[in-house]
Design a protein around this motif. Structure first.
Motif, mmCIF file in Angstrom:
data_model
loop_
_atom_site.group_PDB
_atom_site.id
_atom_site.type_symbol
_atom_site.label_atom_id
_atom_site.label_comp_id
_atom_site.label_asym_id
_atom_site.label_seq_id
_atom_site.Cartn_x
_atom_site.Cartn_y
_atom_site.Cartn_z
ATOM 1 N N SER A 261 8.424 -9.148 -4.481
ATOM 2 C CA SER A 261 6.982 -9.007 -4.266
ATOM 3 C C SER A 261 6.609 -9.845 -3.052
ATOM 4 N N THR B 195 9.758 -6.393 -11.782
ATOM 5 C CA THR B 195 9.527 -6.657 -10.364
ATOM 6 C C THR B 195 10.774 -7.283 -9.749
ATOM 7 N N LEU C 265 2.648 -8.208 -10.980
ATOM 8 C CA LEU C 265 2.345 -6.804 -10.703
ATOM 9 C C LEU C 265 0.882 -6.540 -11.035
ATOM 10 N N SER D 88 6.957 -14.937 -7.673
ATOM 11 C CA SER D 88 6.357 -13.631 -7.388
ATOM 12 C C SER D 88 4.838 -13.632 -7.509
ATOM 13 N N ARG E 234 -2.061 -2.451 -0.997
ATOM 14 C CA ARG E 234 -0.724 -2.672 -1.545
ATOM 15 C C ARG E 234 0.110 -1.393 -1.556
ATOM 16 N N ASP F 80 5.417 -4.378 -3.418
ATOM 17 C CA ASP F 80 6.104 -4.700 -4.663
ATOM 18 C C ASP F 80 7.238 -3.708 -4.859
ATOM 19 N N ILE G 131 3.385 -0.092 -3.819
ATOM 20 C CA ILE G 131 4.282 -0.331 -4.951
ATOM 21 C C ILE G 131 5.355 0.744 -4.933
#
Length: 279
Positions: free
Chosen positions: A149, A146, A209, A194, A106, A130, A108
């Motif tokens: 996503s 968020t 998240l 999301s 991932r 994200d 972020i």
């Protein structure tokens, strides 16, 4: 009035100090220097609740370059798995290093804001990304929201859903429980746009998240879901809900929910929503 960090380093230091609580990510390294021709420094490296590698990049305000910068580091990570594995081994131990979920890696991006072009751009990539907006409120309060996503093609899809909810191995354990697990899956995914589904061998995680639910492959007589709801905040019902704080189990969450019928699923939905809201 909401405001941004005075400097980007303040934002990074705050999140790194509370990364597990804020992002569901175990902190590994800060300002990690990558060894390649063009070089660079990854703001933060971590490992999420499901064992997936995480790169976190920060920007004080709005910066169109944060996504491309993060994707550049993601490409480095994919091509240097041994380096990351050694880092995890040194920080978290041999077991964590042997269970890294590369398919769900991932990125972020945490920034003061994002444009609609940023949200569109992440949908064009095949990575899990994200976009998270931060705000300070005075000197004592801080929020993360968020904005967008997107799940990478490896972390979610029809194949993963079949594994989570109804592959041939599970059918041997009772078609009714498989169908109930599929219904649970639909409810959890349907809680919001999301929701990301991440498949591990022992469970299927549902996250915003952070994880908010973990679905265990159906057993002969029940379907088990673990939620991020404080057991002390709900009325526990024997045979339906159980406090598993401190007890070892697959997945994450301290509230165990046992489902045997469609009626159980109906009465569990408020607990699902509470856990989703908390994530």
């Amino acid at each position: 009035m909401p405001h941004l960090a005075d400097v980007e380093a303040d934002l990074q230091s705050l999140i790194e100090a509370h990364m597990e609580a804020m992002l569901g990510v175990r902190f590994l390294a800060s300002e990690y220097v990558i060894g390649c021709a063009d070089g660079g420094r990854i703001d933060s490296l971590g490992l999420d609740e499901n064992g997936a590698p995480v790169i976190v990049e920060y920007k004080r305000g709005t910066d169109a370059g944060v996504i491309n910068q993060g994707l550049y580091y993601m490409a480095w990570l994919v091509n240097h798995k041994d380096v990351f594995r050694n880092l995890v081994r040194d920080r978290l131990g041999v077991t964590a290093a042997s269970q890294i979920l590369w398919s769900a890696s991932r990125l972020i991006c945490v920034a003061g804001d994002f444009t609609r072009y940023d949200a569109h751009a992440v949908r064009e990539h095949r990575r899990s990304i994200d976009l998270v907006r931060y705000q300070y409120f005075g000197s004592d309060h801080f929020s993360l929201e968020t904005v967008a996503s997107v799940t990478g093609r490896s972390a979610q899809g029809k194949r993963e859903r079949r594994r989570a909810c109804g592959d041939p191995l599970l059918r041997k354990q009772g078609r009714a429980m498989v169908e109930l697990a599929q219904a649970v899956d639909e409810v959890l995914v349907g809680l919001g746009g999301s929701v990301t589904r991440v498949q591990r061998k022992q469970y299927c995680a549902y996250q915003r998240l952070r994880n908010f639910a973990c679905l265990i492959p159906p057993q002969q007589a029940k379907v088990v879901v673990y939620l991020k709801v404080a057991p002390a905040a709900v009325d526990l019902v024997p045979g339906f809900t159980r406090d598993v704080t401190g007890l070892g189990h697959h997945g994450t969450g301290d509230l165990e929910v046992q489902l045997r019928t469609e009626g159980d699923l109906e009465r569990a939905q408020e607990l699902f929503r509470l856990s989703y809201a908390a994530a």
